[in-house]
Design an enzyme around this catalytic site. Structure first.
Site, mmCIF file in Angstrom:
data_model
loop_
_atom_site.group_PDB
_atom_site.id
_atom_site.type_symbol
_atom_site.label_atom_id
_atom_site.label_comp_id
_atom_site.label_asym_id
_atom_site.label_seq_id
_atom_site.Cartn_x
_atom_site.Cartn_y
_atom_site.Cartn_z
ATOM 1 N N ASP B 46 84.628 44.713 26.112
ATOM 2 C CA ASP B 46 84.879 43.516 25.106
ATOM 3 C C ASP B 46 84.535 42.210 25.692
ATOM 4 O O ASP B 46 83.702 41.281 24.908
ATOM 5 C CB ASP B 46 86.301 43.564 24.639
ATOM 6 C CG ASP B 46 86.919 42.615 23.650
ATOM 7 O OD1 ASP B 46 86.375 42.518 22.709
ATOM 8 O OD2 ASP B 46 87.405 41.631 24.196
ATOM 9 N N GLU B 118 82.495 49.798 23.441
ATOM 10 C CA GLU B 118 83.034 48.746 24.510
ATOM 11 C C GLU B 118 83.292 49.433 25.728
ATOM 12 O O GLU B 118 82.940 48.645 26.960
ATOM 13 C CB GLU B 118 84.187 48.014 23.984
ATOM 14 C CG GLU B 118 83.775 47.127 22.516
ATOM 15 C CD GLU B 118 85.246 46.476 22.135
ATOM 16 O OE1 GLU B 118 84.613 45.540 21.458
ATOM 17 O OE2 GLU B 118 86.093 47.025 22.411
#
Lengths: 226, 226
Positions: B46, B118
Site C-alpha cells: 500500500d 497490494e
C-alpha cells in the site's frame, strides 16, 4: 515584517544540508503567504513518510499483525506526532505565513506545522533521493520507533477525544447505539457520539459497536480541528 | 482441491521473476486459507504504491495543485482500480482462499483481489528493492498514467455511489442538508444520504455542503462493500 531566518541552523537541526535551499524555503511557505507554497511538497512527503515508516515497522516487528502495523504507522505519521516533531525543530520560527494565518492558534496552527514537516520531507527527497531521506527520517524517528510497541501507545480516536475534552475541562463524550441491523454474524452498528458544544450528534456506522464508536469519535475530532 | 497454479506464467504477466517464489505464494494467500497470509505484505505494498504513484504524478504534472494530485492518486490506488489490475492479471486463478471465501462474490471478492495486488507489490519489493518495483509499477500503470488528467476521470464518491446503484437498477441516493452551523465564513454542514435498502440515513459533516455529501456517499459505499 519577516523574522530573521537562520537556515544553516535549521539544516543542522534537520540533519540535512540542502544543495538547493529553494526546496527548503518552499517547504516552509504556507499557501497563505505566496503562490509558490508547500502543498505539492507535502503531497510527496506524506507518501515518503509512509513507506519509510512502514518498511521500518515491517522489519522491526516480524510477528506483528497487519492491524498492529497499521495502528503503529498511524500513530507515527499522524498530525499531532508531526506537530511535535515540528516543535522539536522550532519550525514555527521559520514558517512563512500570510497575514490571516499569523494569528492562528491551537489546532489550526498545529496542522500548519505538521504539514510543513511533510513538506520538508518532500523537499529533502527532491533535493537528494529516497535512501537519503530514509536515513534522515529514521534519525528523526529513532526514539519513537524504539519506544513503540504493537498494541500499546496507539491512542485511538475515543481516547484522543476524551483527552482533548479533559484538556479543556469539558464533560466526556456520550456514546449511544442508535440501531443494530443485520443477522448475528453480519451486523451493522450505528452509534452516535454527543459532546458539549456540538448541537448534533455525530454518527458512526461499522460492523462492530467499538468500531462505530471510534468512527464517530474520529469525526468529532475532525470537527474540533476546525 | 487446489487449482493448478502456473507461477512462471503469472511471473511473465507481472513482468517480474522472483528470486524467492515464497514471497509470491504468500502474496496470493488470503488470511482465510493459511496462517502465513498476505496481510503484512499488503501493508507494505500500500505504501510502496502510494510513493511510486505520488512521485510519478508530481513530475508528470508540474503545475497541478495538491488537490488535483491527491484526487489523481486516489483514483489510481483505490480498490476498484486495483481490482481491475487483478483481473487483467487473472489473479483470481492463483489466489489461495479458505472454504468460506471461495464462494464470495461481488464487492467482497473485488476487495480480496485488490488486496492481493497490494500484497504482490510488497512481495516484489521485499524480493528486490524499491527501484525495481518502481519500474514494474510504472509498467503496470503506463496506460492509466498516460490517460489521467487533473480534474477529470477522478470519479468522486457521489458519482461512484450513483453508478453502483444504477448498476443494480436501484433508485438514486437522496441527499439532504440536516443542519448548517457557524458563521458565514466558518460553517459546518451536516448532510444525510439515504438509499433504498438502508434503513438509516448516513451522515456527513464538513465545512461545505458538497464535501459533506461526498463524505456521506463514501460512508454509504463502505456499507455496501460489506
Amino acid at each position: 515584517m519577516e523574522p530573521v531566518k537562520n537556515f544553516p541552523r535549521l539544516c543542522r537541526t534537520l540533519g540535512y544540508e540542502f544543495n538547493n535551499l529553494d526546496f527548503l524555503k518552499q517547504a516552509l511557505t504556507h499557501r497563505s503567504a505566496a503562490n509558490k507554497h508547500n502543498e505539492r511538497l507535502e503531497f510527496l512527503g506524506d507518501s515518503i513518510l509512509s513507506i519509510v515508516i512502514s518498511d521500518a515497522l515491517y522489519h522491526q516487528f516480524p510477528k506483528a499483525t497487519e492491524g498492529d502495523l497499521s495502528r503503529m504507522r498511524a500513530t507515527l505519521v499522524r498530525g499531532d506526532t508531526l506537530a511535535k516533531i515540528a516543535q522539536e525543530f522550532k519550525l514555527g520560527d521559520y514558517l512563512k505565513l500570510g497575514p490571516g494565518e499569523l494569528k492562528s492558534g491551537g489546532f489550526r496552527r498545529e496542522s500548519i506545522l505538521a504539514d510543513a514537516v511533510e513538506a520538508i520531507i518532500g523537499a529533502i527527497y527532491l533535493d537528494s533521493d529516497l535512501e537519503k531521506i530514509r536515513i534522515i527520517l529514521l534519525e528523526w524517528y529513532a526514539k519513537r520507533l524504539e519506544e513503540i510497541q504493537p498494541g500499546v501507545n496507539q491512542k485511538d480516536a475515543k481516547t484522543r477525544l476524551q483527552e482533548h475534552l479533559q484538556g479543556f475541562k469539558k464533560p466526556l463524550p456520550v456514546y449511544q447505539v442508535v440501531s443494530v441491523e443485520g443477522e448475528a454474524h453480519d451486523q451493522t452498528f450505528t452509534v452516535e457520539c454527543r459532546i458539549d458544544g456540538l448541537k448534533d450528534a455525530v454518527i458512526g456506522v461499522a460492523p462492530s459497536r467499538r468500531k462505530a464508536e471510534q468512527i464517530a469519535a474520529a469525526q468529532v475530532l475532525e470537527l474540533l480541528k476546525k
